[in-house]
Scaffold this active site. Structure first.
Site, PDB file in Angstrom:
ATOM      1  N   ARG A  29       0.796  -1.224   0.000  1.00 13.86           N
ATOM      2  CA  ARG A  29       0.000   0.000   0.000  1.00 13.86           C
ATOM      3  C   ARG A  29       0.832   1.279   0.000  1.00 13.86           C
ATOM      4  NH1 ARG A  29      -5.341  -0.669   1.860  1.00 13.86           N
ATOM      5  NH2 ARG A  29      -5.638   1.474   1.186  1.00 13.86           N
ATOM      6  N   HIS A  75      -7.076  -3.741  -7.627  1.00 12.05           N
ATOM      7  CA  HIS A  75      -6.837  -3.076  -6.334  1.00 12.05           C
ATOM      8  C   HIS A  75      -8.119  -3.096  -5.500  1.00 12.05           C
ATOM      9  CE1 HIS A  75      -4.145  -0.615  -3.917  1.00 12.05           C
ATOM     10  NE2 HIS A  75      -5.129   0.222  -3.668  1.00 12.05           N
ATOM     11  N   TYR A 119     -17.353  13.247 -12.937  1.00  8.38           N
ATOM     12  CA  TYR A 119     -17.293  14.444 -13.781  1.00  8.38           C
ATOM     13  C   TYR A 119     -15.990  14.548 -14.566  1.00  8.38           C
ATOM     14  CZ  TYR A 119     -21.201  15.907 -10.838  1.00  8.38           C
ATOM     15  OH  TYR A 119     -22.400  15.973 -10.169  1.00  8.38           O
TER      16      TYR A 119
END
Length: 751
Positions: A29, A75, A119
């Site tokens: 990570r 992931h 968006y």
């Protein structure tokens, strides 16, 4: 099936589980791999984008689609962390070389967040395609199963430059952290080539090429002399400064300006607003009178924070003040920690280049091994086709005499003519001598007739010659270290030429910013605070003109000097300090600021028992009485400290302070202490019976209390003063209470 119970030490299980968890966070990570300089989430995002076909010459796709593919295939963690990684790789003010080409609102240098993933749109940068993801089809890196073993993902990307240096890295793991500054692409490429020419080169030698960090925000690194130590040890502190430009007013009516055109890398985001607030604070606190206005004129073209100056302003002092008192000078803590051979390791500059170069050699070796194998296959096929063209009549006869494709192929490979009809024995004998390979036979059978045209045969021979040339070239690269080095250096020079840019950050050795504090004219002020904890300073003349209104609106009114500190003693036994200069001077109707904002005091959990100027502590002693009646007198000089918050006293478990009262040393012998308990007991005794103690002592018992009783009020009175209180709606004169001794039960007043 019977159950098997395994007995083990609980602490051992916890230790092993935590270590497994910690290593998972560290390797999967938080920390980048030294080979490609990417964290797993970054690597998976880039690979998912390539798999989606989001190349630089294709249209943008919704970020939500990229995040969804990354999360679903590679992931299995939160979508917000994946999107954040995508956003950061797009932000050119954070990365030395942005890896993602974004379309839409991906945030700003001033701390504005990116728009929601539904968006925004994104695709790969051309740089990323050519330098990070090229040759993925040539077996240059190993692949492994994804989390549910339904897909394959690369263990590492075949990055051809030390991305750990070019783009830097930051991450917090379990018990460790990494923070690597970005560097200039051209300098890093030169440094790698210098290492390839001389593997024994020192860090100092590499620094002739890699001068130091190069932040996308520009600015200055002002401790250049410490860079060698940082690069040799892999950790240290960079001192960063913003760039200040002086602009002379063009007209008489225009003021001179100081303009911040570049900021320290650490000032990205909300710290720009914090910087402007700090400048305003310097003006309000009278630290400088040279600034008359502050404005942020930053735009897409770059940073531009303008400070308008008064006439004849001391520019040099003002620059030093900005460096000393604001985030315009800041520290960047370098810690070059990365995953090497599957474990976290602190690396120096040479280590990073050495390990990446070894990886680059491995990638190039695997690439040319794969290419050589492909060319050898093509050589084999082309040899078969050329030989077939020379014996085309025989091959046609074999095809016409065969019942099926398998018979014809068997004849071409092994010369088996048993099932084939030939026109002549001569043809049959010639066919029995054929020995094409499996690949050659397949290519011959798939060959189209137009390849028998003279020009096509000539082209076939030319292709064969080209294949032989490439085979020779690849074999030379793989067998000759000098040839492989030449190929890698040629590649690095091409990357530098195409994507390199001039250094943005200036490296200097600058003197520490020194600000000579201007002497403050000492004068008396009035500190006032309302019942909500909002405080401010009033000019003495303002107070005297509006005395009645001030006393009506404010519960605390305290005379103090503007050079003093205010000391706040709370019932939790803490003392907080506030510099009077930091308290804003307000007008009568202005609200003021909460004391929480000026000190470590928290009005939600603490209650102020005493508020007085520090200068009074020198001449007084303080009486402390707790709810359990523990009492002591402490010299005020014990509280003359520099820390903003200290423990004022030691409290027993569950105990709190009931009162902190200043004691006039000269009147101590004629003073009496009155303790009042919640159950209505009063005890009056001479103050001198309370002994002097150090501030961290518990004190002596002032009153013997019942099991559930507590001290609720404390009064300090002088002999003959006639002080009185209201008790059960009637006046109680304290001097009329029976005089007793300390540690008595007192008398119960029944009214």
């Amino acid at each position: 099936m019977s159950e098997q119970i395994i007995k083990t030490e609980f602490s051992d299980v916890m230790q092993k589980s935590y270590i497994d968890y910690a290593m998972s966070v560290i390797c999967q990570r938080a920390l980048p791999d030294v080979r490609d300089g990417l964290k797993p989430v970054q690597r998976r995002v880039l690979y998912a984008m390539q798999e989606l076909g989001l190349s630089a010459d294709r249209p943008h796709r919704k970020s939500a689609r990229i995040v969804g593919d990354t999360m679903g295939k590679y992931h299995p963690h939160g979508d917000s962390s994946i999107y954040e990684a995508l956003v950061v790789m797009e932000q050119e003010f954070k990365k030395g070389m942005p890896l993602v080409d974004g379309h839409g609102n991906f945030g700003s240098i001033e701390g504005d967040g990116a728009a929601a993933m539904r968006y925004t749109e994104a695709k790969l940068q051309k740089f990323t395609q050519e330098v990070y993801l090229a040759d993925m089809d040539k077996n240059v890196v190993d692949f492994r199963p994804n989390f549910d073993e339904t897909e394959k993902e690369p263990e590492v990307l075949p990055v051809r430059i030390p991305n750990l240096l070019v783009n830097g890295a930051e991450g917090i793991a379990v018990g460790m952290t990494t923070n690597i500054p970005p560097h200039n692409l051209s300098e890093v490429a030169d440094g790698v080539m210098a290492y390839m020419d001389d593997p024994d080169i020192t860090v100092e030698g590499l620094m002739k090429y890699i001068k130091g960090p190069d932040f996308p925000t520009g600015g200055l690194v002002v401790n250049e002399k410490e860079l060698r130590s940082i690069y040799e040890e892999g950790s240290g502190k960079l001192k960063l400064r913003g760039k200040i430009v002086f602009e002379k007013g063009k007209k008489r009516s225009e003021r001179d300006r100081l303009v911040i055109t570049e900021i320290p890398y650490t000032m990205i985001g909300a710290n720009i607003g914090k910087f402007i607030a700090d400048v305003v604070g310097l003006i309000e606190n009278k630290k400088t009178t040279d600034i008359v206005d502050v404005s942020n004129e930053s735009s897409k073209e770059g940073i531009r924070i303008v400070l308008e100056l008064k006439k004849n302003a001391d520019v040099d002092r003002l620059k030093n003040l900005l460096y000393k008192k604001t985030r315009l000078e800041d520290t960047f803590g370098v810690n070059m920690l990365a995953i090497s051979d599957g474990k976290p390791e602190l690396l120096n500059l040479k280590d990073i280049i050495r390990l990446h170069t070894a990886f680059h050699y491995e990638v190039v070796t695997r690439k040319y091994t794969t290419l050589l194998e492909k060319e050898k296959i093509q050589k084999e096929i082309k040899e078969g086709l050329i030989a077939a063209c020379d014996s085309i009549d025989l091959i046609i006869e074999i095809l016409r005499g065969s019942k099926n494709l398998a018979e014809a192929k068997k004849c071409l490979i092994s010369g088996d003519t048993g099932a084939i009809r030939f026109k002549t024995q001569k043809s049959k004998k010639a066919a029995s001598r054929l020995s094409f390979t499996e690949r050659q036979a397949t290519a011959i059978l798939e060959m189209r007739l137009y390849r028998l045209i003279g020009l096509e045969i000539l082209a076939l021979q030319e292709e064969y010659a080209e294949i032989l040339k490439r085979i020779g070239e690849y074999e030379d690269i793989l067998s000759n270290p000098a040839s492989m080095k030449r190929v890698i250096k040629k590649d690095l020079r091409a990357i530098k030429k195409k994507y390199g840019f001039e250094r943005k950050t200036v490296l200097v050795n600058a003197k520490a910013a020194v600000v000579k504090e201007e002497p403050v004219e000492e004068k008396e002020m009035l500190f006032v605070m309302d019942r909500f904890g909002y405080g401010k300073l009033l000019e003495k003349s303002t107070y005297e003109r509006n005395k009645e209104a001030v006393e009506e609106d404010y519960r605390t009114i305290l005379s103090c000097l503007n050079t003093d500190k205010l000391c706040l003693f709370t019932e939790e036994g803490m003392m907080h300090q506030v510099k009077v200069q930091e308290i804003p001077v307000g007008r009568l109707r202005e609200k003021g600021v909460p004391l929480d904002n000026l000190s470590n005091y928290d009005s939600r959990s603490e209650r102020i028992l005493l508020l007085l100027p520090e200068r009074e502590l020198k001449e007084k002693e303080l009486l402390f009485v707790t709810a359990s009646s523990l009492s002591k007198i402490v010299s005020g000089r014990e509280f003359l400290v520099q820390k903003k918050t200290v423990a004022a006293t030691k409290l027993g478990e569950g105990d709190v302070l009931t009162a902190v009262i200043p004691v006039d040393i000269e009147k101590k012998s004629s003073s009496y202490l009155v303790l009042q308990s919640e159950e209505g007991f009063f005890l009056r005794f001479p103050l001198e019976e309370i002994s002097m103690k150090k501030k961290m002592a518990l004190g002596v018992r002032g009153m013997r209390l019942g099991e559930e009783d507590k001290i609720c009020h404390v009064y300090l009175t002088e002999a003959g003063a006639g002080d009185s209180i209201m008790y059960k709606e009637k006046e109680l004169v304290l001097q009329k209470l029976k005089l007793a001794s300390r540690d008595g039960k007192g008398i119960k007043v029944r009214r």
